[in-house]
Design a protein around this motif. Structure first.
Motif, PDB file in Angstrom:
ATOM      1  N   ASP A  14      28.567  31.779  50.607  1.00  0.00           N
ATOM      2  CA  ASP A  14      29.818  32.505  50.868  1.00  0.00           C
ATOM      3  C   ASP A  14      29.912  33.745  49.984  1.00  0.00           C
ATOM      4  N   TRP A  15      29.569  33.598  48.718  1.00  0.00           N
ATOM      5  CA  TRP A  15      29.606  34.733  47.787  1.00  0.00           C
ATOM      6  C   TRP A  15      28.569  35.790  48.175  1.00  0.00           C
ATOM      7  N   ILE A  16      27.393  35.342  48.554  1.00  0.00           N
ATOM      8  CA  ILE A  16      26.336  36.282  48.967  1.00  0.00           C
ATOM      9  C   ILE A  16      26.771  37.034  50.222  1.00  0.00           C
ATOM     10  N   ASP A  17      27.327  36.309  51.188  1.00  0.00           N
ATOM     11  CA  ASP A  17      27.789  36.949  52.421  1.00  0.00           C
ATOM     12  C   ASP A  17      28.874  37.987  52.141  1.00  0.00           C
ATOM     13  N   GLN A  18      29.815  37.636  51.263  1.00  0.00           N
ATOM     14  CA  GLN A  18      30.875  38.594  50.906  1.00  0.00           C
ATOM     15  C   GLN A  18      30.280  39.770  50.146  1.00  0.00           C
ATOM     16  N   ARG A  32      31.573  43.494  42.676  1.00  0.00           N
ATOM     17  CA  ARG A  32      31.943  43.032  41.331  1.00  0.00           C
ATOM     18  C   ARG A  32      32.715  41.726  41.459  1.00  0.00           C
ATOM     19  N   VAL A  33      32.644  40.941  40.404  1.00  0.00           N
ATOM     20  CA  VAL A  33      33.184  39.587  40.430  1.00  0.00           C
ATOM     21  C   VAL A  33      34.680  39.552  40.770  1.00  0.00           C
ATOM     22  N   GLU A  34      35.507  40.257  40.005  1.00  0.00           N
ATOM     23  CA  GLU A  34      36.956  40.155  40.215  1.00  0.00           C
ATOM     24  C   GLU A  34      37.389  40.625  41.602  1.00  0.00           C
ATOM     25  N   PRO A  35      36.936  41.798  42.069  1.00  0.00           N
ATOM     26  CA  PRO A  35      37.349  42.214  43.421  1.00  0.00           C
ATOM     27  C   PRO A  35      36.870  41.247  44.517  1.00  0.00           C
ATOM     28  N   LEU A  36      35.666  40.715  44.360  1.00  0.00           N
ATOM     29  CA  LEU A  36      35.180  39.749  45.358  1.00  0.00           C
ATOM     30  C   LEU A  36      36.031  38.486  45.331  1.00  0.00           C
ATOM     31  N   ALA A  37      36.346  38.018  44.139  1.00  0.00           N
ATOM     32  CA  ALA A  37      37.182  36.806  44.024  1.00  0.00           C
ATOM     33  C   ALA A  37      38.541  37.041  44.691  1.00  0.00           C
ATOM     34  N   ARG A  38      39.134  38.214  44.460  1.00  0.00           N
ATOM     35  CA  ARG A  38      40.423  38.527  45.109  1.00  0.00           C
ATOM     36  C   ARG A  38      40.269  38.517  46.629  1.00  0.00           C
ATOM     37  N   LEU A  39      39.216  39.164  47.120  1.00  0.00           N
ATOM     38  CA  LEU A  39      38.989  39.193  48.572  1.00  0.00           C
ATOM     39  C   LEU A  39      38.843  37.791  49.154  1.00  0.00           C
ATOM     40  N   MET A  40      38.243  36.913  48.369  1.00  0.00           N
ATOM     41  CA  MET A  40      37.976  35.559  48.854  1.00  0.00           C
ATOM     42  C   MET A  40      39.093  34.579  48.511  1.00  0.00           C
ATOM     43  N   GLY A  41      40.098  35.065  47.781  1.00  0.00           N
ATOM     44  CA  GLY A  41      41.258  34.230  47.462  1.00  0.00           C
ATOM     45  C   GLY A  41      40.981  33.140  46.454  1.00  0.00           C
ATOM     46  N   THR A  43      39.573  32.321  42.063  1.00  0.00           N
ATOM     47  CA  THR A  43      39.469  32.885  40.715  1.00  0.00           C
ATOM     48  C   THR A  43      38.009  33.186  40.391  1.00  0.00           C
ATOM     49  N   LYS A  44      37.811  33.901  39.291  1.00  0.00           N
ATOM     50  CA  LYS A  44      36.451  34.221  38.846  1.00  0.00           C
ATOM     51  C   LYS A  44      35.658  32.954  38.536  1.00  0.00           C
ATOM     52  N   GLY A  45      36.363  31.897  38.166  1.00  0.00           N
ATOM     53  CA  GLY A  45      35.679  30.638  37.848  1.00  0.00           C
ATOM     54  C   GLY A  45      34.821  30.151  39.003  1.00  0.00           C
ATOM     55  N   SER A  46      35.293  30.365  40.212  1.00  0.00           N
ATOM     56  CA  SER A  46      34.526  29.980  41.390  1.00  0.00           C
ATOM     57  C   SER A  46      33.183  30.706  41.421  1.00  0.00           C
ATOM     58  N   PHE A  47      33.206  31.971  41.064  1.00  0.00           N
ATOM     59  CA  PHE A  47      31.977  32.768  41.027  1.00  0.00           C
ATOM     60  C   PHE A  47      30.985  32.165  40.042  1.00  0.00           C
ATOM     61  N   TYR A  48      31.469  31.869  38.839  1.00  0.00           N
ATOM     62  CA  TYR A  48      30.576  31.393  37.777  1.00  0.00           C
ATOM     63  C   TYR A  48      30.067  29.972  38.014  1.00  0.00           C
ATOM     64  N   TRP A  49      30.634  29.307  38.976  1.00  0.00           N
ATOM     65  CA  TRP A  49      30.103  28.002  39.393  1.00  0.00           C
ATOM     66  C   TRP A  49      28.730  28.195  40.050  1.00  0.00           C
ATOM     67  N   HIS A  50      28.552  29.364  40.704  1.00  0.00           N
ATOM     68  CA  HIS A  50      27.340  29.611  41.486  1.00  0.00           C
ATOM     69  C   HIS A  50      26.385  30.645  40.891  1.00  0.00           C
ATOM     70  N   PHE A  51      26.887  31.529  40.033  1.00  0.00           N
ATOM     71  CA  PHE A  51      26.076  32.633  39.500  1.00  0.00           C
ATOM     72  C   PHE A  51      26.276  32.767  37.999  1.00  0.00           C
ATOM     73  N   ASP A  56      22.958  38.439  38.718  1.00  0.00           N
ATOM     74  CA  ASP A  56      22.458  37.292  39.471  1.00  0.00           C
ATOM     75  C   ASP A  56      22.928  37.376  40.930  1.00  0.00           C
ATOM     76  N   LEU A  57      24.203  37.726  41.123  1.00  0.00           N
ATOM     77  CA  LEU A  57      24.719  37.904  42.483  1.00  0.00           C
ATOM     78  C   LEU A  57      24.008  39.059  43.189  1.00  0.00           C
TER      79      LEU A  57
END
Length: 186
Positions: A14-18, A32-41, A43-51, A56-57
């Motif tokens: 999902d993160w790669i696709d976004q 960038r992490v924060e704008p992508l997290a906002r777009l995906m609804g 928090t940044k924590g979700s990003f760091y679960w995967h990258f 890395d992203l």
């Protein structure tokens, strides 16, 4: 009932696709992490679960592009079977179905990043080699096969760059005529 953390709701894919979508729309600077997290609804924590980090992203986004737009297309063409002429037609048809936005964004990214330039050079060479090999199978001499491969590839990349796209039906008619011209043996 235990609620799943939001980081488990979104997958790495999902993160790669976004990331690919954002890259195509607004360029690498905005992936960038924060704008992508906002777009995906999320928090940044979700990003760091995967990258591990943004790099890395970005590497995952780049590799996904290579997988989809080079390796995946070649695999699809090879899976269709048939002779080299039929494979070339299918390759051309698949190529014109892409809008070129991610391709353009990758090429723009490469102008400021030598690592991306190196990957793009490998991708370009791999695509040309594959196309040349199909022209060789049609029966053209190596020099002629490479010239034909370059003609079709450079025309497509140039079309992406210029943005001169006719409607899909016209574009398919054009690429089929190009195929006829390029596979015709004198």
């Amino acid at each position: 009932m235990i609620k799943k953390p939001e980081s488990l709701n979104l997958t790495r894919q999902d993160w790669i696709d976004q990331g690919l979508k954002t890259l195509a729309e607004t360029g690498v600077e905005t992936v960038r992490v924060e704008p992508l997290a906002r777009l995906m609804g999320v928090t940044k924590g979700s990003f760091y679960w995967h990258f591990k980090n943004r790099e890395d992203l970005l590497e995952a986004v780049l590799q996904e592009w290579v997988k989809r737009q080079t390796n995946g297309i070649i695999e699809r063409v090879e899976a269709t079977g048939g002779d080299a002429t039929a494979k070339l037609l299918y390759l051309f048809e698949l190529a014109v179905q892409d809008d070129g936005r991610v391709e353009n964004a990758i090429r723009a990214w490469a102008t400021n990043d030598s690592r991306i330039t190196a990957v793009l050079t490998q991708v370009d060479q791999g695509r040309l080699d594959y196309t040349k090999n199909l022209f060789l199978q049609v029966g053209f001499a190596p020099f002629e096969a490479m010239v034909r491969a370059r003609m079709v590839y450079y025309a497509l990349v140039g079309e992406f760059t210029i943005g001169a796209r006719s409607n899909e039906a016209e574009r398919l008619a054009e690429i089929r005529l190009q195929h006829t011209i390029l596979t015709r043996r004198s």
